[in-house]
Design an enzyme around this catalytic site. Structure first.
Site, PDB file in Angstrom:
ATOM      1  N   GLU A   1     -10.764   6.610   2.650  1.00 20.89           N
ATOM      2  CA  GLU A   1     -11.767   5.839   3.456  1.00 20.89           C
ATOM      3  C   GLU A   1     -10.870   4.207   3.549  1.00 20.89           C
ATOM      4  O   GLU A   1     -10.133   3.820   2.882  1.00 20.89           O
ATOM      5  CB  GLU A   1     -13.127   5.776   2.722  1.00 20.89           C
ATOM      6  CG  GLU A   1     -13.368   4.507   1.985  1.00 20.89           C
ATOM      7  CD  GLU A   1     -12.298   4.059   0.957  1.00 20.89           C
ATOM      8  OE1 GLU A   1     -11.837   3.032   0.819  1.00 20.89           O
ATOM      9  OE2 GLU A   1     -12.221   5.134   0.081  1.00 20.89           O
TER      10      GLU A   1
ATOM     11  N   LYS B   1       0.865  -1.259   0.052  1.00 21.78           N
ATOM     12  CA  LYS B   1      -0.091  -0.078  -0.088  1.00 21.78           C
ATOM     13  C   LYS B   1       0.716   1.286  -0.088  1.00 21.78           C
ATOM     14  O   LYS B   1       0.384   2.259  -0.676  1.00 21.78           O
ATOM     15  CB  LYS B   1      -1.017  -0.006   1.143  1.00 21.78           C
ATOM     16  CG  LYS B   1      -2.157  -0.999   1.035  1.00 21.78           C
ATOM     17  CD  LYS B   1      -2.892  -0.771   2.240  1.00 21.78           C
ATOM     18  CE  LYS B   1      -4.117  -1.886   1.681  1.00 21.78           C
ATOM     19  NZ  LYS B   1      -4.117  -3.299   1.989  1.00 21.78           N
TER      20      LYS B   1
ATOM     21  N   SER C   1       2.220  -9.672  -0.482  1.00 23.50           N
ATOM     22  CA  SER C   1       1.819  -8.305  -0.339  1.00 23.50           C
ATOM     23  C   SER C   1       2.138  -7.562   0.664  1.00 23.50           C
ATOM     24  O   SER C   1       2.107  -6.457   1.022  1.00 23.50           O
ATOM     25  CB  SER C   1       0.386  -8.176  -0.814  1.00 23.50           C
ATOM     26  OG  SER C   1      -0.379  -9.031  -0.124  1.00 23.50           O
TER      27      SER C   1
HETATM   28  C1  LIG Z   1      -4.672  -4.352   1.343  1.00 20.38           C
HETATM   29  C2  LIG Z   1      -4.250  -5.604   1.215  1.00 20.38           C
HETATM   30  C3  LIG Z   1      -4.320  -6.251   0.044  1.00 20.38           C
HETATM   31  C4  LIG Z   1      -5.762  -6.286  -0.719  1.00 20.38           C
HETATM   32  O1  LIG Z   1      -5.411  -5.200  -1.758  1.00 20.38           O
HETATM   33  P1  LIG Z   1      -5.300  -5.219  -3.109  1.00 20.38           P
HETATM   34  O2  LIG Z   1      -5.706  -3.932  -3.682  1.00 20.38           O
HETATM   35  O3  LIG Z   1      -5.879  -6.435  -3.604  1.00 20.38           O
HETATM   36  O4  LIG Z   1      -3.700  -5.467  -3.154  1.00 20.38           O
HETATM   37  C5  LIG Z   1      -3.603  -7.509   0.130  1.00 20.38           C
HETATM   38  N1  LIG Z   1      -2.539  -7.969   0.764  1.00 20.38           N
HETATM   39  C6  LIG Z   1      -2.149  -6.986   1.876  1.00 20.38           C
HETATM   40  C7  LIG Z   1      -1.043  -7.447   2.715  1.00 20.38           C
HETATM   41  C8  LIG Z   1      -3.082  -5.841   2.027  1.00 20.38           C
HETATM   42  O5  LIG Z   1      -2.754  -5.040   3.076  1.00 20.38           O
END
Ligand SMILES: *Cc1c(COP(=O)(O)O)cnc(C)c1O
Length: 408
Positions: free
Chosen positions: A108, A86, A376
């Site tokens: 949000e 993010k 992620s």
């Molecule tokens: C917010 C989040 C996601 C989901 O968001 P995408 O826009 O689909 O990438 C996935 N993994 C983590 C660790 C997150 O914090």
């Protein structure tokens, strides 16, 4: 309407008339930034000194040995500041806000992770920051609310409707309409009206660009398959976009929750429960009932618990370029446990969805195949959810002791 911003039949910008000029300004500034070579350099430099970029790829030697198939590599987005991909998006949008000369950002957030990332960016760039959050979410996400407030953001609990994310989105749009001259709305994923899906994908594409180069340097060849979890779709679009032009299978993994057959899931693309509609300013697959009411979604991973999905991924599903699968809550905890024990890595519950599918497929491939998983985010920040999900008895005792202390 302008055909730009459509992906096949998906996307668009279904916005109130009054925001037309603001969207035009944003699109203009984004185009100008994209065409300015110094902008991408500035973006990379700030991420390099503030958020650990380039994040490495890690060869998962023990998992590879254990699963006896493809060589497994992991892209380490968990090493970003605030613990997930993010950061890439909010820093990028922050730079655009500076170019536009605005001084205030709003966002949000449901689980609070995008709120924390936005509040962090606002502190760094000196912007005022307001975060809208459903009252129910404010109550259940206290640790993230705590950090947003410490970082200097104002967190506004939204008491309309179901007091959840969708109501917070409506409130954020109302704020933007009122304050558009001074304010930018930082959207958290590759969804929403044009130019957001394209813009968020552009910033997250740093993941795929780096990963491709790193694999070419380390292994001298491309992966056979790339796996990413899909909430709104930004981390998936980010890593996939590095490989669109290559003969590489791309696999997006949605939240199967308690199982597709229970209806308690958040699978808009892999299940047959999603249907095309227009909501929140764009056209995509939503989990909705016959008269367009949004359904309740479920996932152990708060970040995947969303009714819509990137319009770009909707098109990539229809064209067949990306394959979509689901992982259940139970499978996710198993994959997380295995990854912790074998590699000492703690993927976020969201990311663990990608690991589930990769672990299913790795043994069917050969040692000549490489697969790449996008981690992620990191899971240690999710200690409350993960400890709950594992039903850890000592953790329960610890929490109730803490609670007693405050009651005394
Ligand atoms: C917010 C989040 C996601 C989901 O968001 P995408 O826009 O689909 O990438 C996935 N993994 C983590 C660790 C997150 O914090």
């Amino acid at each position: 309407m302008n055909r730009r911003g459509y992906y096949g039949g998906f996307g668009g910008a279904y916005i109130p008339e009054i925001l037309t000029a603001t969207f035009a300004e944003l699109t203009r500034e984004f185009d100008a930034a994209k065409n300015d070579p110094s902008f991408w350099q500035q973006y990379r430099d700030i991420l390099a000194t503030y958020s650990c970029r380039p994040t490495p790829i890690t060869f998962a030697e023990n998992l590879t040995e254990y699963l006896k198939g493809a060589r497994i590599y992991i892209k380490r987005e968990d090493l970003n500041h605030t613990g997930a991909h993010k950061a890439n998006n909010v820093i990028g949008q922050g730079l655009l806000v500076k170019r536009m000369g605005k001084k205030r950002v709003i966002a949000e957030t449901g689980a609070g992770q995008h709120g924390v990332a936005t509040a962090t960016m606002a502190a760094k760039f000196g912007f005022d920051c307001t975060i809208y959050m459903g009252e129910v979410d404010v109550e259940r996400q206290r640790p993230n609310v705590f950090w947003m407030e410490r970082l200097g953001a104002e967190v506004v609990p939204v008491t309309d409707g179901t007091r959840l994310l969708k109501d917070a989105i409506n409130q954020a749009f109302r704020d933007w309409v009122t304050n558009m001259d001074t304010t930018h709305y930082v959207l958290g994923t590759a969804c929403g009206p044009h130019p957001f899906p394209e813009m968020v994908t552009y910033f997250q594409s740093i993941i795929g660009r780096e990963a491709r180069k790193q694999l070419m340097e380390t292994e001298g060849r491309l992966p056979s398959r790339v796996y990413a979890c899909v909430g709104g779709g930004s981390n998936a679009m980010g890593i996939f976009s590095g490989f669109f032009a290559d003969p590489v299978q791309l696999v997006g993994v949605e939240a199967g929750g308690q199982g597709l057959e229970t209806g308690r899931h958040a699978s808009r693309l892999a299940s047959s429960d999603g249907s095309v509609g227009i909501a929140q300013g764009y056209k995509t697959y939503f989990l909705q009932n016959a008269d367009g009411q949004m359904k309740e979604t479920h996932s152990v991973a708060a970040g995947l618990d969303y009714v819509g999905v990137s319009p770009i991924l909707a098109q990539l599903k229809e064209s067949g370029r990306v394959r979509f699968e689901t992982a259940t809550d139970v499978e996710v905890l198993d994959a997380l446990s295995l990854t912790m024990k074998k590699e000492g890595l703690i993927p976020a519950l969201e990311s663990s969805h990608a690991f589930v599918q990769a672990f299913k497929e790795a043994p069917t491939l050969s040692r000549n195949d490489i697969i790449l998983i996008n981690q992620s985010g990191r899971g240690d920040k999710d200690i409350f959810t993960i400890a709950d999900a594992f039903s850890d008895p000592s953790w329960k005792k610890f929490i109730s002791k803490k609670a007693t202390k405050y009651h005394a």
